[in-house]
Design an enzyme around this catalytic site. Structure first.
Site, PDB file in Angstrom:
ATOM      1  N   PRO A 146       0.820  -1.223   0.000  1.00  0.00           N
ATOM      2  CA  PRO A 146       0.000   0.000   0.000  1.00  0.00           C
ATOM      3  C   PRO A 146       0.847   1.264   0.000  1.00  0.00           C
ATOM      4  O   PRO A 146       0.362   2.342  -0.320  1.00  0.00           O
ATOM      5  CB  PRO A 146      -0.816  -0.094   1.294  1.00  0.00           C
ATOM      6  CG  PRO A 146      -0.512  -1.389   1.919  1.00  0.00           C
ATOM      7  CD  PRO A 146       0.607  -2.048   1.181  1.00  0.00           C
ATOM      8  N   GLU A 154       1.040  -8.469   8.347  1.00  0.00           N
ATOM      9  CA  GLU A 154       1.372  -7.047   8.559  1.00  0.00           C
ATOM     10  C   GLU A 154       2.282  -6.486   7.468  1.00  0.00           C
ATOM     11  O   GLU A 154       2.560  -5.294   7.425  1.00  0.00           O
ATOM     12  CB  GLU A 154       2.053  -6.868   9.923  1.00  0.00           C
ATOM     13  CG  GLU A 154       1.115  -6.523  11.057  1.00  0.00           C
ATOM     14  CD  GLU A 154       0.131  -5.417  10.715  1.00  0.00           C
ATOM     15  OE1 GLU A 154       0.564  -4.288  10.468  1.00  0.00           O
ATOM     16  OE2 GLU A 154      -1.076  -5.700  10.693  1.00  0.00           O
ATOM     17  N   ARG A 200      -2.396  -8.148 -20.952  1.00  0.00           N
ATOM     18  CA  ARG A 200      -3.277  -7.795 -22.073  1.00  0.00           C
ATOM     19  C   ARG A 200      -2.625  -6.787 -23.033  1.00  0.00           C
ATOM     20  O   ARG A 200      -3.100  -6.594 -24.151  1.00  0.00           O
ATOM     21  CB  ARG A 200      -4.651  -7.317 -21.587  1.00  0.00           C
ATOM     22  CG  ARG A 200      -4.668  -5.967 -20.964  1.00  0.00           C
ATOM     23  CD  ARG A 200      -6.000  -5.675 -20.322  1.00  0.00           C
ATOM     24  NE  ARG A 200      -7.081  -5.472 -21.294  1.00  0.00           N
ATOM     25  CZ  ARG A 200      -7.235  -4.396 -22.031  1.00  0.00           C
ATOM     26  NH1 ARG A 200      -6.355  -3.412 -21.942  1.00  0.00           N
ATOM     27  NH2 ARG A 200      -8.244  -4.270 -22.864  1.00  0.00           N
ATOM     28  N   ASP A 205      -8.466   1.381 -26.175  1.00  0.00           N
ATOM     29  CA  ASP A 205      -9.117   1.308 -24.869  1.00  0.00           C
ATOM     30  C   ASP A 205      -8.878   2.565 -24.043  1.00  0.00           C
ATOM     31  O   ASP A 205      -7.992   3.361 -24.344  1.00  0.00           O
ATOM     32  CB  ASP A 205      -8.594   0.096 -24.097  1.00  0.00           C
ATOM     33  CG  ASP A 205      -9.221  -1.200 -24.587  1.00  0.00           C
ATOM     34  OD1 ASP A 205     -10.387  -1.142 -25.015  1.00  0.00           O
ATOM     35  OD2 ASP A 205      -8.548  -2.241 -24.541  1.00  0.00           O
TER      36      ASP A 205
END
Ligand code: SAH
Length: 235
Positions: A89, A116, A154, A169
């Protein structure tokens, strides 16, 4: 491209990589994805991969040794140059530009944390990149790794057919894709807009199509993509 993923829960990857476009890319040899169990790089009887954090606090922290050993053993096969990406994160926010850069690499090594997180020495001395898939906390890096792999694979040449070309896209050229419709022409009284039958949609460049739909977000997105997508850290 070869992608190596280090995880405590290798089976989590079975389904996402066993279906649809990613599965076909693997079957056609366009990418190989190897999932390694971090426990296989331990040497004690209990295959210990985690331990209590120094300084206290809740949860367990992944020990450095199995992760270093795993990466070193992969590098013996593929060489030293591969990016080693820690899903975390605290990493840089994943975006199209990053997916595109990663898709040009012959190899990627992804490390999935759990509990953690991982010992800080892994971040400091083993990884070349830290990537976050969003500003929230997951239980483990596995889902994040799947997101990164899906977005990267992709973009590899030949993975999408020309009808599905990724260049048209959203994000590929800094715009979001225009609204798409299929049959029937009228559904519950909602008609496909007449502009779709005038033969001009396919002829307009992406930006032109966005203007057609009066979409100011497409402009905002261009700036967002260019200015704020964080760059990869080199080697
Ligand atoms: N204690 C950490 C969270 C650990 S979550 C903190 O507060 O920052 C456990 C693992 O899940 C992490 O080591 C990471 O590999 C993964 N993870 C969680 N959220 C993520 C996110 N937004 N992006 C990428 N990986 C994430």
């Amino acid at each position: 491209m070869r992608i190596d993923i280090l995880s405590l829960f290798p089976q989590m990857f079975d389904s996402p990589f066993g279906e649809s476009i990613i599965r076909r890319a693997i079957d056609r040899g366009l990418v190989s994805i190897l999932i390694h169990n971090i426990r296989d790089f331990t040497h004690d009887k209990h295959h210990t991969v985690d331990d209590y954090p120094y300084g206290g606090g809740s949860g367990m922290v992944l020990k450095p040794a199995p992760l270093f050993e795993a990466v070193e053993s992969i590098k013996e096969e593929i060489g030293d140059a591969s990016p080693v990406i820690l899903l975390t994160p605290q990493g840089r926010l994943f975006c199209h530009q990053m997916a595109q850069e990663l898709s040009t690499q012959p190899n990627l090594i992804l490390i999935c944390g759990h509990y953690e997180g991982v010992d800080e020495r892994v971040r400091e001395h083993l990884v070349t990149d830290e990537v976050s898939i969003g500003e929230y906390v997951l239980t483990g890096g596995e889902l994040a790794a799947m997101v990164v792999v899906d977005a990267v694979v992709r973009l590899l040449p030949g993975v999408l057919s020309s009808e599905q070309a990724s260049q048209e896209d959203s994000y590929a050229q800094g715009f979001l894709e225009y609204p798409q419709y299929t049959r029937p022409q009228a559904y519950k009284g909602w008609e496909v807009p007449p502009v779709y039958f005038q033969g001009i949609i396919r002829k307009l460049p992406h930006g032109g199509v966005s203007k057609l739909f009066n979409a100011p977000w497409s402009v905002v997105l261009t700036f967002w993509g260019r200015l704020f997508c964080p760059k990869r850290r080199e080697g």
